[in-house]
Design a protein around this motif. Structure first.
Motif, PDB file in Angstrom:
ATOM      1  N   UNK A 113       0.825  -1.209   0.000  1.00 34.36           N
ATOM      2  CA  UNK A 113       0.000   0.000   0.000  1.00 34.36           C
ATOM      3  C   UNK A 113       0.858   1.257   0.000  1.00 34.36           C
ATOM      4  N   UNK A 114       1.975   1.234   0.744  1.00 35.09           N
ATOM      5  CA  UNK A 114       2.876   2.386   0.743  1.00 35.09           C
ATOM      6  C   UNK A 114       3.531   2.559  -0.623  1.00 35.09           C
ATOM      7  N   UNK A 115       3.868   1.444  -1.270  1.00 30.64           N
ATOM      8  CA  UNK A 115       4.439   1.522  -2.620  1.00 30.64           C
ATOM      9  C   UNK A 115       3.438   2.113  -3.602  1.00 30.64           C
ATOM     10  N   UNK A 116       2.172   1.802  -3.397  1.00 26.14           N
ATOM     11  CA  UNK A 116       1.131   2.359  -4.261  1.00 26.14           C
ATOM     12  C   UNK A 116       1.151   3.895  -4.245  1.00 26.14           C
ATOM     13  N   UNK A 117       1.210   4.493  -3.066  1.00 30.95           N
ATOM     14  CA  UNK A 117       1.269   5.958  -3.002  1.00 30.95           C
ATOM     15  C   UNK A 117       2.615   6.476  -3.489  1.00 30.95           C
ATOM     16  N   UNK A 118       3.686   5.717  -3.243  1.00 27.98           N
ATOM     17  CA  UNK A 118       4.987   6.137  -3.755  1.00 27.98           C
ATOM     18  C   UNK A 118       5.023   6.179  -5.273  1.00 27.98           C
ATOM     19  N   UNK A 159       3.070   9.290  -6.516  1.00 24.11           N
ATOM     20  CA  UNK A 159       3.858  10.520  -6.510  1.00 24.11           C
ATOM     21  C   UNK A 159       4.934  10.519  -7.579  1.00 24.11           C
ATOM     22  N   UNK A 160       5.637   9.395  -7.723  1.00 27.04           N
ATOM     23  CA  UNK A 160       6.672   9.286  -8.757  1.00 27.04           C
ATOM     24  C   UNK A 160       6.062   9.423 -10.146  1.00 27.04           C
ATOM     25  N   UNK A 161       4.940   8.738 -10.384  1.00 23.49           N
ATOM     26  CA  UNK A 161       4.319   8.775 -11.705  1.00 23.49           C
ATOM     27  C   UNK A 161       3.817  10.150 -12.089  1.00 23.49           C
ATOM     28  N   UNK A 162       3.338  10.923 -11.110  1.00 20.07           N
ATOM     29  CA  UNK A 162       2.864  12.269 -11.434  1.00 20.07           C
ATOM     30  C   UNK A 162       3.995  13.154 -11.937  1.00 20.07           C
ATOM     31  N   UNK A 163       5.104  13.172 -11.215  1.00 18.01           N
ATOM     32  CA  UNK A 163       6.237  14.011 -11.634  1.00 18.01           C
ATOM     33  C   UNK A 163       6.830  13.488 -12.937  1.00 18.01           C
ATOM     34  N   UNK A 223      -1.701   8.138 -11.755  1.00  8.44           N
ATOM     35  CA  UNK A 223      -2.604   7.431 -10.843  1.00  8.44           C
ATOM     36  C   UNK A 223      -2.994   6.074 -11.400  1.00  8.44           C
ATOM     37  N   UNK A 224      -3.142   5.976 -12.714  1.00  8.75           N
ATOM     38  CA  UNK A 224      -3.491   4.688 -13.314  1.00  8.75           C
ATOM     39  C   UNK A 224      -2.359   3.675 -13.125  1.00  8.75           C
ATOM     40  N   UNK A 225      -1.115   4.142 -13.260  1.00  9.05           N
ATOM     41  CA  UNK A 225       0.011   3.240 -13.009  1.00  9.05           C
ATOM     42  C   UNK A 225       0.052   2.817 -11.546  1.00  9.05           C
ATOM     43  N   UNK A 226      -0.275   3.738 -10.645  1.00  9.67           N
ATOM     44  CA  UNK A 226      -0.169   3.448  -9.217  1.00  9.67           C
ATOM     45  C   UNK A 226      -1.231   2.455  -8.751  1.00  9.67           C
ATOM     46  N   UNK A 247     -10.642   5.506 -10.452  1.00  9.61           N
ATOM     47  CA  UNK A 247      -9.658   6.067  -9.518  1.00  9.61           C
ATOM     48  C   UNK A 247      -8.749   7.066 -10.215  1.00  9.61           C
ATOM     49  N   UNK A 248      -8.267   6.720 -11.413  1.00 10.41           N
ATOM     50  CA  UNK A 248      -7.370   7.617 -12.137  1.00 10.41           C
ATOM     51  C   UNK A 248      -8.063   8.922 -12.497  1.00 10.41           C
ATOM     52  N   UNK A 249      -9.312   8.846 -12.970  1.00  9.37           N
ATOM     53  CA  UNK A 249     -10.038  10.066 -13.345  1.00  9.37           C
ATOM     54  C   UNK A 249     -10.319  10.936 -12.134  1.00  9.37           C
ATOM     55  N   UNK A 250     -10.701  10.337 -11.003  1.00  7.37           N
ATOM     56  CA  UNK A 250     -11.016  11.111  -9.799  1.00  7.37           C
ATOM     57  C   UNK A 250      -9.760  11.735  -9.198  1.00  7.37           C
ATOM     58  N   UNK A 251      -8.688  10.953  -9.118  1.00  5.06           N
ATOM     59  CA  UNK A 251      -7.443  11.489  -8.564  1.00  5.06           C
ATOM     60  C   UNK A 251      -6.878  12.588  -9.454  1.00  5.06           C
ATOM     61  N   UNK A 252      -7.068  12.469 -10.764  1.00  2.00           N
ATOM     62  CA  UNK A 252      -6.609  13.525 -11.671  1.00  2.00           C
ATOM     63  C   UNK A 252      -7.333  14.835 -11.400  1.00  2.00           C
TER      64      UNK A 252
END
Length: 559
Positions: free
Chosen positions: A76-81, A84-88, A115-118, A454-459
């Motif tokens: 789960x921690x890797x998911x958020x990591x 963040x990495x994927x956004x930048x 977010x889709x990758x995460x 999830x990807x659309x909402x987080x975007x």
């Protein structure tokens, strides 16, 4: 006010000057963001898993279970990591592909793909929960954005109506047998009781509730409440008729006489029909009260205990649970304040005060009233109608949710979450019956439809956080601020003010410290002009409009 640029106007700055101002290297900035998110989210998920284990009393018994918990927390921690990495990473990638930034490439597009990758890293069982939560926060953010633009306004008591409709729909679906094992259904079962959502398989072995004495008593009650019905309807102004004990016509002077269809006759027949219905309901209520007083239950009731004992037990147990949960929360806040730096502000609050006790009693009475109302109304419908039907949960759910809203006052976030859970349950039920093609297509996408949601909402959330953070939910902005190691605040939102979203509203006089070796000539000129104009937000917007080619006449001292 200065004008606004088009959404497709190009920003003449690189990704270091606009986005990752903490590190001029794109790969280094993405790595820093990913590590910060992983570090902070590991603390958050470790605490959440620990609280969940304590609450459910599922303590690890061997090394394998401890290792499994550690793997789940790490995943789960890797998911958020990765998020963040994927956004930048995508932020810089779109800058390389397009050669510039615009309104869509600074926030929504990189956030969607990141977010889709995460979400593909997270466990499939948690994807629906995360998607619904982010959709909940995104819908609230969209409403804030529309309200800030004057498109929509607050509707009085809309949260009450939404809470009642959502709760009633969920209870109806659970009563039909469409309940799941997720958190919301488990909470409803804990508050109301599992018995109400369990079908009674057989009543053949149940003790008979209608003895001879009871049959005689019920017959006497019905005899007292009986209203004679003259044939097919009341005859107004016609000849007299004779009826037997069963209300049937045995002799008439004029059998060819037609029934009076005047408005007066119809009204009288309607009044008599209403009278019969009221008398019938009163008869069943009297029978129910007598049975409850004698300590019995209806043969279709799913609970084994008498109805009255079933109601009282639910009321007191839920009151104790609600009181205890709120008391633990207050104790946690008290202990936390003892170890904080604001110890001097406590003053006389080291002892339990009346407001704290009032909160505990309020939560306890709210949960107990919800349980009592649903159980009592469900049993009443079984006594009145003589059967068990999921439609009874609609009427009981309306009254129960109204009680719950009045006593508990849930925040809008919970109301929205219940709304989306109810929508999910209704859509899933409809999909099982009709097999919608669009839902089949979404499920065929890699990762499933929940990943796309999830990807659309987080975007939407990242886009709002980049371009108009003042309209983002404050608690979610603080979460982004903390989980990214304050890097989300270091984004240079002054450069995005040209799109008219007031991006630098929360930045005040903040300006990132750049390495002059990695800035463009446009940024060097902007820094020099900023020193001439001053540090006001409106002045920065006018200066930025000049950089994208829009003429502003109010810029002073800049050639």
């Amino acid at each position: 006010m200065a004008p606004s640029a088009s959404k497709f106007h190009k920003l003449p700055f690189n990704c270091y000057e606009l986005g990752h101002t903490w590190n001029p290297s794109c790969s280094g900035a993405a790595r820093d963001m990913g590590l910060s998110c992983f570090k902070e989210s590991f603390k958050i998920y470790a605490s959440c898993y620990l609280i969940s284990l304590i609450a459910s009393r599922r303590y690890p018994k061997n090394r394998e279970e401890i290792l499994k918990i550690f793997k789940d927390v790490t995943r789960s921690a890797t998911f958020l990591g990765v998020n963040g990495f994927g956004f930048v990473f995508c932020f810089c990638l779109f800058r390389k592909l397009f050669g510039h930034f615009n309104f869509f490439s600074v926030g929504y597009l990189p956030a969607f793909f990141g977010s889709y990758m995460a979400i593909l890293v997270e466990k499939p069982q948690r994807r629906s929960l995360l998607a619904l939560y982010c959709t909940n926060v995104a819908s609230e953010t969209i409403f804030r954005m529309l309200r800030a633009r004057g498109i929509v306004s607050n509707i009085k008591h809309f949260d009450l109506v939404m809470f009642i409709v959502s709760t009633t729909a969920l209870l109806f679906q659970m009563k039909k047998g469409n309940n799941k094992t997720d958190a919301v259904d488990s909470i409803f079962k804990s508050i109301i009781g599992k018995e109400e959502f369990t079908r009674k398989e057989s009543v053949a072995n149940a003790e008979p509730i209608d003895s001879e004495d009871e049959a005689e008593r019920n017959e006497a009650i019905m005899g007292q409440r009986e209203v004679n019905n003259v044939g097919p309807g009341l005859v107004i102004g016609g000849p007299e008729v004779e009826v037997n004990e069963n209300g049937q016509v045995v002799r008439s002077n004029n059998p060819q006489q037609k029934r009076d269809e005047s408005y007066r006759a119809r009204f009288i027949r309607f009044v008599l029909w209403m009278h019969r219905q009221v008398e019938d309901i009163a008869c069943h209520l009297e029978r129910m009260v007598a049975a409850v007083y004698e300590g019995r239950s209806h043969d279709t009731c799913p609970h084994r205990k008498p109805c009255f004992e079933y109601w009282i037990e639910g009321f007191w147990t839920r009151f104790g649970v609600g009181f205890g949960i709120q008391a633990l929360i207050e104790v946690y806040h008290f202990v936390r304040s003892l170890f904080s730096k604001n110890l001097k502000k406590l003053g006389k609050s080291t002892k339990p005060s009346l407001p704290i006790l009032y909160k505990c009693i309020k939560i306890g009475s709210g949960l107990s009233s919800v349980c009592l109302a649903f159980r009592l109304l469900s049993c009443a419908f079984r006594w009145l109608l003589g059967n068990e039907d999921p439609i009874h949960a609609v009427a009981a759910g309306v009254m129960t949710s109204a009680f719950g809203f009045a006593l508990l006052r849930p925040p809008p976030t919970i109301t929205l979450y219940l709304f989306f859970k109810a929508a999910e349950s209704v859509i899933a039920d409809s999909h099982r019956k009709n097999d919608w093609k669009i839902l089949r297509w979404l499920d065929s996408v890699y990762g499933g439809g929940w990943s796309l949601l999830f990807a659309a909402s987080t975007a939407v959330l990242f886009h709002a956080g980049m371009l108009e953070p003042q309209n983002l939910k404050p608690s979610y902005y603080q979460f982004l601020y903390k989980v990214t190691g304050k890097k989300f605040h270091d984004i240079n939102r002054h450069l995005m003010t040209v799109y008219g979203s007031n991006s630098n509203a929360l930045m005040k006089d903040f300006w990132p410290v750049f390495d002059t070796k990695h800035i463009s000539p446009q940024m060097a000129k902007l820094i020099a002009d900023r020193k001439i104009l001053g540090k006001g937000n409106e002045a920065m917007k006018e200066l930025m409009l000049q950089f994208v080619g829009i003429k502003v006449q109010n810029i002073r001292g800049v050639n």
